[in-house]
Design an enzyme around this catalytic site. Structure first.
Site, mmCIF file in Angstrom:
data_model
loop_
_atom_site.group_PDB
_atom_site.id
_atom_site.type_symbol
_atom_site.label_atom_id
_atom_site.label_comp_id
_atom_site.label_asym_id
_atom_site.label_seq_id
_atom_site.Cartn_x
_atom_site.Cartn_y
_atom_site.Cartn_z
ATOM 1 C CB SER A 44 -16.632 -4.456 -12.289
ATOM 2 O OG SER A 44 -17.194 -5.570 -12.943
ATOM 3 C CB CYS A 45 -20.269 -5.172 -7.432
ATOM 4 S SG CYS A 45 -19.613 -4.017 -6.209
#
Length: 276
Positions: free
Chosen positions: A111-112
């Site tokens: 979930s960058c």
């Protein structure tokens, strides 16, 4: 294959429930350290842990060459329940490890917050496009799923592991690794090649047992693999990455058909012959 026996209750329509023995794949954490400092924890199937650590560090850009890796130590001084679940990579002093970037990337990879374009732009700062002139036969590629399935003891025993397999251009199986994590299976394959001094893998075929994600294409790019094939579908970012990376990407591979998303020229195909 690292699996364990369990008891389960099996239900079948129009039959009485039954208690039966079965086997499931083992899943345990592996902590990867660099010069004694922890950089990642991954859930994996135990086995080929040194290859997994080597492949992970190579595809993350920490290692550029095999000679930068001095040793891989499997730590035995952990609490009893965690014995052997730590690999410490000893790297040369000349290797500048950005620990902050590495740990930040590893622990936020799912979930960058980056858009696809930014992710790919960052990738190509570390790894150049594949320039391999290798050519392959569509018929040879179509024959690979059966070879993969025949060489998957873990899947045969448990049905619960992914596989990554490396084939030579003529379809000969070179190495296959299984793991509960699809990325781990590929890291093990690439780690084996790194430790054997076989990188880049510029005349090989990578076949993965499921879908093809961006992360798998990224790891294949790092290893210089020109053709990636999957039994399942690719993601949009995987297709974009393969296109930019000069890689051939095949999905929905079956004995009699396949979808070629990028690099069809390596298979000698024209646009009119592509599956739509």
């Amino acid at each position: 294959m690292n699996s364990t026996a369990i008891q389960l209750t099996r239900w079948k329509k129009d039959s009485e429930p039954s208690t039966e023995a079965d086997r499931v794949a083992v899943e345990e954490p592996l902590e990867i350290r660099v010069n004694g400092r922890s950089v990642a924890v991954t859930m994996r199937t135990p086995g080929h842990d040194r290859e997994l650590a080597a492949g992970f560090l190579f595809t993350e850009g920490v290692l550029k060459r095999a000679d930068e890796l001095l040793d891989l130590l499997v730590c035995k001084t952990q609490p009893e329940a965690a014995s052997g679940n730590v690999v410490d990579a000893q790297v040369a002093a000349s290797v500048g490890v950005d620990f902050e970037r590495l740990t930040r990337h590893v622990f936020s990879a799912s979930s960058c917050g980056l858009c696809g374009k930014a992710t790919i732009d960052a990738l190509f700062q570390n790894f150049p496009p594949v320039t391999s002139a290798a050519r392959f036969s569509a018929e040879d590629i179509a024959a690979l799923p059966e070879k993969l399935r025949a060489a998957q003891p873990g899947f045969g025993a448990t049905g619960g592991v992914h596989a990554s397999a490396l084939f030579s251009a003529d379809g000969t199986l070179r190495v296959l690794r299984e793991d509960v994590g699809r990325h781990n299976a590929l890291d093990k394959v690439i780690g084996q090649a790194l430790l054997a001094g076989e990188l880049p893998l510029s005349e090989t075929i990578l076949l993965v047992s499921g879908r093809v994600s961006f992360e798998l294409v990224q790891k294949a790019l790092a290893a210089g693999i020109p053709l990636i094939a999957g039994i399942g579908a690719p993601s949009s970012l995987a297709v974009e990455c393969a296109q930019r990376g000069g890689q051939t990407l095949v999905g929905f591979l079956r004995v009699d058909k396949m979808n070629v998303y990028t690099g069809a020229e390596r298979l000698g195909l024209t646009v009119a012959e592509l599956t739509t």
